[in-house]
Design a protein around this motif. Structure first.
Motif, mmCIF file in Angstrom:
data_model
loop_
_atom_site.group_PDB
_atom_site.id
_atom_site.type_symbol
_atom_site.label_atom_id
_atom_site.label_comp_id
_atom_site.label_asym_id
_atom_site.label_seq_id
_atom_site.Cartn_x
_atom_site.Cartn_y
_atom_site.Cartn_z
ATOM 1 N N THR A 5 0.858 -1.338 0.164
ATOM 2 C CA THR A 5 0.080 0.096 -0.123
ATOM 3 C C THR A 5 0.946 1.256 0.023
ATOM 4 O OG1 THR A 5 -1.696 -1.282 0.958
ATOM 5 C CG2 THR A 5 -1.902 1.231 1.138
ATOM 6 N N LEU A 6 1.969 1.343 1.013
ATOM 7 C CA LEU A 6 2.828 2.194 0.950
ATOM 8 C C LEU A 6 3.573 2.689 -0.301
ATOM 9 C CD1 LEU A 6 4.541 2.054 4.490
ATOM 10 C CD2 LEU A 6 2.563 3.587 3.788
ATOM 11 N N GLY A 8 2.472 1.621 -3.430
ATOM 12 C CA GLY A 8 1.387 2.329 -4.261
ATOM 13 C C GLY A 8 1.298 3.572 -4.165
ATOM 14 N N TYR A 9 1.279 4.153 -3.016
ATOM 15 C CA TYR A 9 1.026 5.784 -2.748
ATOM 16 C C TYR A 9 2.193 6.326 -2.903
ATOM 17 C CZ TYR A 9 -2.975 5.123 0.147
ATOM 18 O OH TYR A 9 -4.407 4.833 0.638
ATOM 19 N N ALA A 10 3.449 5.933 -2.866
ATOM 20 C CA ALA A 10 4.787 6.402 -3.357
ATOM 21 C C ALA A 10 4.780 6.555 -4.839
ATOM 22 C CB ALA A 10 5.799 5.657 -2.737
ATOM 23 N N PHE A 12 2.210 6.765 -6.943
ATOM 24 C CA PHE A 12 1.074 7.479 -7.406
ATOM 25 C C PHE A 12 1.695 8.801 -7.310
ATOM 26 C CE2 PHE A 12 -2.351 10.253 -6.436
ATOM 27 C CZ PHE A 12 -3.158 10.036 -7.551
ATOM 28 N N TYR A 13 2.246 9.120 -5.792
ATOM 29 C CA TYR A 13 2.977 10.633 -5.627
ATOM 30 C C TYR A 13 3.743 10.879 -6.754
ATOM 31 C CZ TYR A 13 4.917 14.423 -2.997
ATOM 32 O OH TYR A 13 5.401 15.647 -2.621
#
Length: 197
Positions: A5-6, A8-10, A12-13
């Motif tokens: 999840t982390l 994926g967020y990274a 996306f950012y």
């Protein structure tokens, strides 16, 4: 899992940052109080923004200041390797401080396009290329030098403060620049300084 999840967020950012980096620069303007004849683009250093040198305008007592449009662009935010990947305003990534460290030419060239857009805005207003000056501090000075040497028309000047380009041999001057003079001034206080962005 949390790790995925982390990640994926990274990702996306970073994707959003990539989109932002491809758009126009925002900037602060100090408009001329008389007929617009000259333009100065002043590029800030790593981690700063256009406000960094905004206050210098009243202290520049030169004869055509009232005819000069001062432009202080804000670099886009991005992760900077030498600062532990922290996200901050930067014209390009800095991968190391040694003279043989790799240079982020992809990031430099992206910023080059954005700075050239600002130059074009001034040309579109009828300002002659030789009346446009690039100035910069530290990392912004590197961008001023790189843009000035690669721009297809000779510009009015190039002013840099405490700027070092680790791979000077990689700078390829275009033919018109071989006919231009480029003055270098060193203050005694910085004569032994060897670091830089």
């Amino acid at each position: 899992s949390i790790a995925n999840t982390l990640l994926g967020y990274a990702l996306f950012y970073l994707f959003i940052l990539e989109i932002i980096m491809s758009t126009e620069l925002t900037y602060i303007s100090a408009l001329p109080t008389s007929t617009h004849q000259y333009s100065i683009l002043w590029l800030h250093g790593l981690g700063a923004d256009g406000h960094d040198f905004e206050g210098i305008v009243p202290d520049l007592h030169f004869s055509c200041a009232d005819q000069t449009h001062f432009i202080f662009p804000h670099a886009h935010e991005q992760a900077v390797t030498i600062n532990g990947g922290a996200v901050m305003p930067a014209w390009y990534d800095i991968l190391g401080l040694e003279t043989d460290s790799p240079v982020d030419f992809q990031g430099i060239n992206k910023s080059l396009v954005l700075v050239e857009q600002l130059i074009q805005q001034e040309l579109d207003k009828g300002i002659a290329a030789e009346h446009i000056v690039l100035a910069g501090f530290s990392q912004g000075g590197v961008m001023a030098l790189y843009t000035g040497l690669r721009y297809p028309k000779p510009l009015g000047g190039n002013y840099r403060l405490i700027s070092v380009f680790a791979r000077r041999r990689k700078l390829k001057k275009r033919r018109h620049c071989r006919q231009c003079s480029d003055a270098y001034f060193y203050g005694a206080r910085y004569s032994r300084w060897r670091g830089g962005y």
